[in-house]
Design a protein around this motif. Sequence first.
Motif, mmCIF file in Angstrom:
data_model
loop_
_atom_site.group_PDB
_atom_site.id
_atom_site.type_symbol
_atom_site.label_atom_id
_atom_site.label_comp_id
_atom_site.label_asym_id
_atom_site.label_seq_id
_atom_site.Cartn_x
_atom_site.Cartn_y
_atom_site.Cartn_z
ATOM 1 N N ARG A 68 -41.528 -37.098 -35.570
ATOM 2 C CA ARG A 68 -42.238 -38.176 -34.865
ATOM 3 C C ARG A 68 -42.053 -38.057 -33.359
ATOM 4 N NH1 ARG A 68 -45.003 -40.696 -32.506
ATOM 5 N NH2 ARG A 68 -45.576 -42.897 -32.555
ATOM 6 N N LEU A 69 -40.878 -37.591 -32.921
ATOM 7 C CA LEU A 69 -40.569 -37.461 -31.497
ATOM 8 C C LEU A 69 -40.917 -36.089 -30.947
ATOM 9 C CD1 LEU A 69 -37.132 -39.335 -31.429
ATOM 10 C CD2 LEU A 69 -39.385 -40.228 -30.784
ATOM 11 N N ASN A 70 -41.593 -35.272 -31.762
ATOM 12 C CA ASN A 70 -42.006 -33.929 -31.362
ATOM 13 C C ASN A 70 -40.802 -33.042 -31.041
ATOM 14 O OD1 ASN A 70 -44.296 -32.288 -31.183
ATOM 15 N ND2 ASN A 70 -44.314 -32.393 -28.953
ATOM 16 N N LEU A 71 -39.781 -33.139 -31.875
ATOM 17 C CA LEU A 71 -38.572 -32.331 -31.746
ATOM 18 C C LEU A 71 -38.320 -31.610 -33.058
ATOM 19 C CD1 LEU A 71 -36.276 -35.089 -30.175
ATOM 20 C CD2 LEU A 71 -37.324 -33.187 -28.910
ATOM 21 N N HIS A 117 -53.798 -46.722 -27.064
ATOM 22 C CA HIS A 117 -52.818 -46.802 -25.976
ATOM 23 C C HIS A 117 -51.481 -46.235 -26.424
ATOM 24 C CE1 HIS A 117 -49.769 -48.879 -23.432
ATOM 25 N NE2 HIS A 117 -50.643 -48.575 -22.490
ATOM 26 N N GLY A 118 -51.090 -46.539 -27.663
ATOM 27 C CA GLY A 118 -49.829 -46.006 -28.178
ATOM 28 C C GLY A 118 -49.842 -44.489 -28.263
ATOM 29 N N LEU A 119 -50.977 -43.932 -28.694
ATOM 30 C CA LEU A 119 -51.079 -42.476 -28.791
ATOM 31 C C LEU A 119 -51.031 -41.831 -27.412
ATOM 32 C CD1 LEU A 119 -53.825 -42.181 -31.551
ATOM 33 C CD2 LEU A 119 -51.386 -41.681 -31.790
ATOM 34 N N ILE A 120 -51.672 -42.456 -26.418
ATOM 35 C CA ILE A 120 -51.619 -41.923 -25.054
ATOM 36 C C ILE A 120 -50.190 -41.965 -24.523
ATOM 37 C CG2 ILE A 120 -52.354 -42.352 -22.678
ATOM 38 C CD1 ILE A 120 -55.046 -43.283 -23.830
ATOM 39 N N CYS A 121 -49.476 -43.052 -24.806
ATOM 40 C CA CYS A 121 -48.072 -43.144 -24.383
ATOM 41 C C CYS A 121 -47.236 -42.048 -25.034
ATOM 42 C CB CYS A 121 -47.508 -44.521 -24.718
ATOM 43 S SG CYS A 121 -48.174 -45.865 -23.704
ATOM 44 N N ASP A 122 -47.531 -41.738 -26.308
ATOM 45 C CA ASP A 122 -46.820 -40.657 -26.982
ATOM 46 C C ASP A 122 -47.050 -39.328 -26.275
ATOM 47 O OD1 ASP A 122 -45.692 -42.245 -28.873
ATOM 48 O OD2 ASP A 122 -47.078 -41.723 -30.480
ATOM 49 N N VAL A 123 -48.316 -39.038 -25.964
ATOM 50 C CA VAL A 123 -48.637 -37.778 -25.282
ATOM 51 C C VAL A 123 -47.924 -37.715 -23.939
ATOM 52 C CG1 VAL A 123 -50.489 -36.433 -24.221
ATOM 53 C CG2 VAL A 123 -50.840 -37.495 -26.453
ATOM 54 N N GLU A 124 -47.909 -38.838 -23.206
ATOM 55 C CA GLU A 124 -47.215 -38.881 -21.915
ATOM 56 C C GLU A 124 -45.727 -38.617 -22.100
ATOM 57 O OE1 GLU A 124 -46.851 -41.845 -18.056
ATOM 58 O OE2 GLU A 124 -47.150 -42.709 -20.043
ATOM 59 N N ALA A 125 -45.137 -39.221 -23.127
ATOM 60 C CA ALA A 125 -43.700 -39.032 -23.367
ATOM 61 C C ALA A 125 -43.392 -37.584 -23.699
ATOM 62 C CB ALA A 125 -43.240 -39.951 -24.499
ATOM 63 N N TYR A 126 -44.221 -36.967 -24.550
ATOM 64 C CA TYR A 126 -43.979 -35.577 -24.913
ATOM 65 C C TYR A 126 -44.108 -34.658 -23.703
ATOM 66 C CZ TYR A 126 -44.839 -37.331 -29.658
ATOM 67 O OH TYR A 126 -44.807 -38.047 -30.825
ATOM 68 N N SER A 127 -45.007 -35.001 -22.775
ATOM 69 C CA SER A 127 -45.299 -34.129 -21.638
ATOM 70 C C SER A 127 -44.307 -34.304 -20.496
ATOM 71 C CB SER A 127 -46.720 -34.397 -21.118
ATOM 72 O OG SER A 127 -47.679 -34.232 -22.135
ATOM 73 N N VAL A 172 -35.418 -39.588 -27.445
ATOM 74 C CA VAL A 172 -34.516 -40.143 -28.453
ATOM 75 C C VAL A 172 -33.974 -41.497 -27.990
ATOM 76 C CG1 VAL A 172 -32.329 -39.827 -29.658
ATOM 77 C CG2 VAL A 172 -33.902 -37.894 -29.408
ATOM 78 N N ILE A 173 -33.542 -41.563 -26.745
ATOM 79 C CA ILE A 173 -33.013 -42.821 -26.219
ATOM 80 C C ILE A 173 -34.094 -43.894 -26.215
ATOM 81 C CG2 ILE A 173 -32.112 -43.952 -24.140
ATOM 82 C CD1 ILE A 173 -30.755 -41.224 -23.501
ATOM 83 N N GLY A 174 -35.317 -43.516 -25.811
ATOM 84 C CA GLY A 174 -36.426 -44.465 -25.818
ATOM 85 C C GLY A 174 -36.681 -45.020 -27.204
ATOM 86 N N TYR A 175 -36.566 -44.160 -28.226
ATOM 87 C CA TYR A 175 -36.754 -44.632 -29.595
ATOM 88 C C TYR A 175 -35.633 -45.594 -29.990
ATOM 89 C CZ TYR A 175 -37.153 -44.825 -34.616
ATOM 90 O OH TYR A 175 -37.265 -45.287 -35.904
ATOM 91 N N LEU A 176 -34.399 -45.247 -29.681
ATOM 92 C CA LEU A 176 -33.265 -46.091 -30.051
ATOM 93 C C LEU A 176 -33.370 -47.483 -29.439
ATOM 94 C CD1 LEU A 176 -30.264 -43.591 -29.731
ATOM 95 C CD2 LEU A 176 -31.364 -44.377 -31.841
#
Length: 226
Positions: free
Chosen positions: A185-188, A139-149, A157-161
């Motif tokens: 980690r944030l794909n930046l 689920h965490g990996l899917i959320c990451d893909v959604e965030a990147y997309s 960045v704000i979400g991480y903070l």
Amino acid sequence: MSIGKIKVQDFLARLPLFNDVDPEELDHIAESTTELHVPRGQQIFRRGDPCVGFHTVVYGQVKLSFVSPGGSEKVVEIIGPGHSFGEALMFMEKPYIVSAHALADSLLLHVAKSAVFDELQRDPKFARKMLAGLSRRLHGLICDVEAYSLRSGAQRVIGYLLKEETPADGDQIRLEVSKNVLASRLNLTPEHFSRILHELANEGLIGVDGRNITIFDIERLRNYGG
């Protein structure tokens, strides 16, 4: 077996995966558990190495990453105390698909595959816990893909903070890892990550002093770029 003054069994019993395991079975698992003291920067395993168990972090931080065909590093996950990694590949009996390095002086426990498989045969509840843990990771990996997309770089960045904090104006957050590692980690790119921090600072939302981030306007920060 002990970690300093703490028994391995005591630490394992605190993990969600093992907290309902009988003391006798926990002793068996502990007998197949190895302590690994890993200094900062040292590699724990490399991509392609065989996976013969899984690790959990007692203290420190571990970076899971791979190198792209272009030669740049992509950080997949940062693992902190009380969390584990390597379970999925252990079950698939596949080699590691990422490399692992210690981001700080770390103490890890490596639980042997044989002990886990023995416990799975003995207790169906243990299997359900393993599945739940793997599902949370997926689920965490899917959320990451959604965030990147779907989310902008600034929103990431704000979400991480704000992901594990409920800060108020004037509160300070310290980045747990270097800006380069966090950017990956944030794909930046590191340059894009720095530009975003400067942008947020210029807007009066945060203050930046090395790894220390001071929140100036939490409400505007939450809604920035939305």
